[in-house]
Write an enzyme that holds these catalytic residues in place. Structure first.
Site, PDB file in Angstrom:
ATOM      1  N   ASP A  29       0.835  -1.212   0.000  1.00  0.00           N
ATOM      2  CA  ASP A  29       0.000   0.000   0.000  1.00  0.00           C
ATOM      3  C   ASP A  29       0.863   1.253   0.000  1.00  0.00           C
ATOM      4  O   ASP A  29       1.950   1.276   0.574  1.00  0.00           O
ATOM      5  CB  ASP A  29      -0.920  -0.023   1.239  1.00  0.00           C
ATOM      6  CG  ASP A  29      -2.054   0.980   1.105  1.00  0.00           C
ATOM      7  OD1 ASP A  29      -2.459   1.280  -0.041  1.00  0.00           O
ATOM      8  OD2 ASP A  29      -2.539   1.465   2.148  1.00  0.00           O
ATOM      9  N   ASN A  31       1.221   3.402  -3.013  1.00  0.00           N
ATOM     10  CA  ASN A  31       1.692   3.863  -4.336  1.00  0.00           C
ATOM     11  C   ASN A  31       1.133   5.239  -4.695  1.00  0.00           C
ATOM     12  O   ASN A  31       1.857   6.106  -5.193  1.00  0.00           O
ATOM     13  CB  ASN A  31       1.227   2.899  -5.441  1.00  0.00           C
ATOM     14  CG  ASN A  31       1.863   1.536  -5.331  1.00  0.00           C
ATOM     15  OD1 ASN A  31       2.779   1.341  -4.547  1.00  0.00           O
ATOM     16  ND2 ASN A  31       1.373   0.592  -6.110  1.00  0.00           N
ATOM     17  N   GLY A  32      -0.166   5.404  -4.475  1.00  0.00           N
ATOM     18  CA  GLY A  32      -0.827   6.658  -4.855  1.00  0.00           C
ATOM     19  C   GLY A  32      -0.245   7.828  -4.077  1.00  0.00           C
ATOM     20  O   GLY A  32       0.094   8.874  -4.662  1.00  0.00           O
ATOM     21  N   TRP A  34       2.644   8.028  -2.671  1.00  0.00           N
ATOM     22  CA  TRP A  34       4.041   8.228  -3.094  1.00  0.00           C
ATOM     23  C   TRP A  34       4.090   9.194  -4.283  1.00  0.00           C
ATOM     24  O   TRP A  34       4.901  10.107  -4.320  1.00  0.00           O
ATOM     25  CB  TRP A  34       4.655   6.880  -3.466  1.00  0.00           C
ATOM     26  CG  TRP A  34       6.112   6.909  -3.782  1.00  0.00           C
ATOM     27  CD1 TRP A  34       7.148   6.669  -2.924  1.00  0.00           C
ATOM     28  CD2 TRP A  34       6.713   7.197  -5.069  1.00  0.00           C
ATOM     29  NE1 TRP A  34       8.352   6.785  -3.591  1.00  0.00           N
ATOM     30  CE2 TRP A  34       8.110   7.106  -4.912  1.00  0.00           C
ATOM     31  CE3 TRP A  34       6.194   7.513  -6.327  1.00  0.00           C
ATOM     32  CZ2 TRP A  34       9.002   7.327  -5.950  1.00  0.00           C
ATOM     33  CZ3 TRP A  34       7.086   7.742  -7.373  1.00  0.00           C
ATOM     34  CH2 TRP A  34       8.471   7.644  -7.182  1.00  0.00           C
ATOM     35  N   ARG A  42      -0.977   9.329 -10.014  1.00  0.00           N
ATOM     36  CA  ARG A  42      -0.939   8.108  -9.191  1.00  0.00           C
ATOM     37  C   ARG A  42      -0.369   6.906  -9.955  1.00  0.00           C
ATOM     38  O   ARG A  42       0.262   6.027  -9.378  1.00  0.00           O
ATOM     39  CB  ARG A  42      -2.352   7.773  -8.686  1.00  0.00           C
ATOM     40  CG  ARG A  42      -2.865   8.750  -7.631  1.00  0.00           C
ATOM     41  CD  ARG A  42      -4.327   8.465  -7.306  1.00  0.00           C
ATOM     42  NE  ARG A  42      -4.502   7.103  -6.791  1.00  0.00           N
ATOM     43  CZ  ARG A  42      -4.386   6.764  -5.513  1.00  0.00           C
ATOM     44  NH1 ARG A  42      -4.102   7.676  -4.609  1.00  0.00           N
ATOM     45  NH2 ARG A  42      -4.575   5.531  -5.140  1.00  0.00           N
ATOM     46  N   ASN A  77     -10.933  -2.699  -5.377  1.00  0.00           N
ATOM     47  CA  ASN A  77     -10.186  -1.702  -6.168  1.00  0.00           C
ATOM     48  C   ASN A  77     -10.828  -1.433  -7.532  1.00  0.00           C
ATOM     49  O   ASN A  77     -10.520  -0.430  -8.175  1.00  0.00           O
ATOM     50  CB  ASN A  77      -8.724  -2.119  -6.355  1.00  0.00           C
ATOM     51  CG  ASN A  77      -7.873  -2.016  -5.106  1.00  0.00           C
ATOM     52  OD1 ASN A  77      -6.903  -2.761  -4.935  1.00  0.00           O
ATOM     53  ND2 ASN A  77      -8.193  -1.099  -4.198  1.00  0.00           N
ATOM     54  N   ARG A 197       2.197  -5.007   6.080  1.00  0.00           N
ATOM     55  CA  ARG A 197       1.478  -3.968   5.335  1.00  0.00           C
ATOM     56  C   ARG A 197       2.319  -2.706   5.330  1.00  0.00           C
ATOM     57  O   ARG A 197       2.732  -2.225   6.388  1.00  0.00           O
ATOM     58  CB  ARG A 197       0.105  -3.657   5.948  1.00  0.00           C
ATOM     59  CG  ARG A 197      -0.609  -2.576   5.104  1.00  0.00           C
ATOM     60  CD  ARG A 197      -2.018  -2.268   5.545  1.00  0.00           C
ATOM     61  NE  ARG A 197      -2.630  -1.318   4.614  1.00  0.00           N
ATOM     62  CZ  ARG A 197      -3.863  -1.389   4.158  1.00  0.00           C
ATOM     63  NH1 ARG A 197      -4.651  -2.348   4.556  1.00  0.00           N
ATOM     64  NH2 ARG A 197      -4.336  -0.481   3.316  1.00  0.00           N
ATOM     65  N   SER A 205      -7.800  -4.830   5.162  1.00  0.00           N
ATOM     66  CA  SER A 205      -8.414  -4.540   3.856  1.00  0.00           C
ATOM     67  C   SER A 205      -8.735  -5.790   3.033  1.00  0.00           C
ATOM     68  O   SER A 205      -8.428  -5.854   1.831  1.00  0.00           O
ATOM     69  CB  SER A 205      -7.529  -3.575   3.040  1.00  0.00           C
ATOM     70  OG  SER A 205      -7.291  -2.392   3.748  1.00  0.00           O
TER      71      SER A 205
HETATM   72  C1  IPE Z   1      -5.307  -2.770  -0.093  1.00  0.00           C
HETATM   73  O1  IPE Z   1      -5.035  -1.424  -0.252  1.00  0.00           O
HETATM   74  C2  IPE Z   1      -5.346  -3.456  -1.431  1.00  0.00           C
HETATM   75  C3  IPE Z   1      -4.046  -3.623  -2.066  1.00  0.00           C
HETATM   76  C4  IPE Z   1      -2.885  -3.315  -1.543  1.00  0.00           C
HETATM   77  C5  IPE Z   1      -4.080  -4.233  -3.367  1.00  0.00           C
HETATM   78  P1  IPE Z   1      -6.204  -0.340  -0.385  1.00  0.00           P
HETATM   79  O2  IPE Z   1      -5.524   0.965  -0.559  1.00  0.00           O
HETATM   80  O3  IPE Z   1      -7.165  -0.741  -1.440  1.00  0.00           O
HETATM   81  O4  IPE Z   1      -6.931  -0.461   1.027  1.00  0.00           O
HETATM   82  P2  IPE Z   1      -7.766   0.608   1.847  1.00  0.00           P
HETATM   83  O5  IPE Z   1      -8.757   1.209   0.898  1.00  0.00           O
HETATM   84  O6  IPE Z   1      -6.789   1.629   2.360  1.00  0.00           O
HETATM   85  O7  IPE Z   1      -8.374  -0.165   2.970  1.00  0.00           O
HETATM   86  C1  IPE Z   2      -1.605   0.187  -3.368  1.00  0.00           C
HETATM   87  O1  IPE Z   2      -1.408   1.544  -3.398  1.00  0.00           O
HETATM   88  C2  IPE Z   2      -1.859  -0.394  -4.729  1.00  0.00           C
HETATM   89  C3  IPE Z   2      -3.258  -0.758  -4.973  1.00  0.00           C
HETATM   90  C4  IPE Z   2      -4.204  -0.763  -4.080  1.00  0.00           C
HETATM   91  C5  IPE Z   2      -3.618  -1.164  -6.313  1.00  0.00           C
HETATM   92  P1  IPE Z   2      -2.610   2.575  -3.350  1.00  0.00           P
HETATM   93  O2  IPE Z   2      -3.017   2.905  -4.749  1.00  0.00           O
HETATM   94  O3  IPE Z   2      -3.709   2.107  -2.472  1.00  0.00           O
HETATM   95  O4  IPE Z   2      -1.892   3.831  -2.711  1.00  0.00           O
HETATM   96  P2  IPE Z   2      -2.498   4.836  -1.644  1.00  0.00           P
HETATM   97  O5  IPE Z   2      -2.930   4.028  -0.456  1.00  0.00           O
HETATM   98  O6  IPE Z   2      -3.640   5.549  -2.299  1.00  0.00           O
HETATM   99  O7  IPE Z   2      -1.342   5.732  -1.321  1.00  0.00           O
HETATM  100 MG    MG Z   3      -4.152   2.368  -0.506  1.00  0.00          MG
END
Ligand code: IPE
Ligand code: IPE
Ligand code: MG
Length: 265
Positions: A29, A31-32, A34, A42, A77, A197, A205
């Protein structure tokens, strides 16, 4: 025969080989965030996230750990904006194409769990051959959780059991925890011993819910694209300092003698 030392020193973190987890799960978790922290789209964070997967797969295999399950895309997702979902699917295709050779060369078996029928055809076109071409590899199993949800996996196993009861293959009282477990693809490599995590949130999650019963959990504040092999070793070292009790008493449990005035039986 491969002889491994009893401890390995990986960038200043000493890990005991004997107490290594057999199966590690990772909720990747952050990436976005970052990307957003850098004023970038993102999807750039997701691309960096793919590089982190490559790094961590290599490091895990080097340690001789037999199973790694990474949560790449949850069933929930799909609710993200269409542009982000399609960028993620293209990145998944790129990842599978670019890793093919290394997975084959290094003896890694690639598996996928989740509602794979929801994945676009172009992803299945690279995923399916890679699963079958690596099926005989036995150095490590890398499982990608794609369109995966722990509740959905439990519900699917329950449907399976219901069909077996209806057809008379099993009796209702044969529905045991093990009967459920063997119907869960995520546990084909055994329960996860350690689940990490990244990204600072302390929640599950919908990852591997059934198998998590006695997993050790390690939460890291690092955003996934920044997660390094050293961070992995630190998480494993934390796991090795824990005592897994499974409901029993610990190694250091002491038992006081019964008080003198205890009623005699
Ligand atoms: C969990 O991350 C799913 C993955 C890492 C693929 P999310 O970003 O979707 O989880 P929430 O929304 O913070 O619970
Ligand atoms: C995890 O990173 C990757 C996926 C859930 C696909 P996020 O995309 O959830 O990144 P944040 O939590 O928004 O930073
Ligand atoms: Mg996330």
């Amino acid at each position: 025969m491969l002889i491994r030392p009893s401890s390995v020193n990986e960038s200043d973190t000493t890990l005991e080989v004997r107490g290594l987890p057999s199966h590690i799960g990772i909720i990747m978790d952050g990436n976005g965030r970052w990307a957003q922290l850098r004023g970038l789209d993102r999807s750039v964070g997701h691309r960096e996230g793919s590089a982190a997967v490559r790094r961590i797969v290599r490091a895990t295999r080097r340690l001789g750990i037999k199973a790694l399950t990474v949560y790449a895309f949850s069933e929930q997702n799909w609710e993200r904006p269409e542009l982000e979902v399609s960028a993620l699917m293209r990145l998944l295709e790129d990842y599978l194409l670019s890793e093919r050779e290394e997975l084959l060369d290094t003896g890694i078996r690639l598996q996928a769990i989740g509602n794979l029928g929801r994945l676009p055809r172009f992803v299945r076109a690279v995923l399916d051959p890679l699963r079958s071409d690596t099926a005989r590899n036995d150095e490590m199993t890398l499982t990608l959780a794609l369109s995966y949800g722990g509740r959905e996996e439990i519900a699917t196993a329950a449907q399976d059991l219901a069909r077996d009861v209806l057809s008379g293959r099993i009796r209702a009282d044969e529905i045991t925890p093990d009967a459920l477990r063997v119907r869960m693809p995520s546990l084909a490599v055994g329960d996860p011993d350690l689940v990490i995590r990244t990204g600072g949130e302390q929640r599950i999650s919908n990852f591997l819910l059934y198998g998590l019963a006695y997993a050790e959990l390690v939460f890291s504040d690092k955003l996934w694209p920044d997660f390094s092999a050293h961070d992995l070793y630190t998480a494993i070292a934390a796991y090795q300092r824990r005592e897994r009790r499974y409901g029993k008493v610990g190694r250091t449990a002491t038992f006081a003698p019964p008080p003198n005035d205890a009623p005699s039986s």
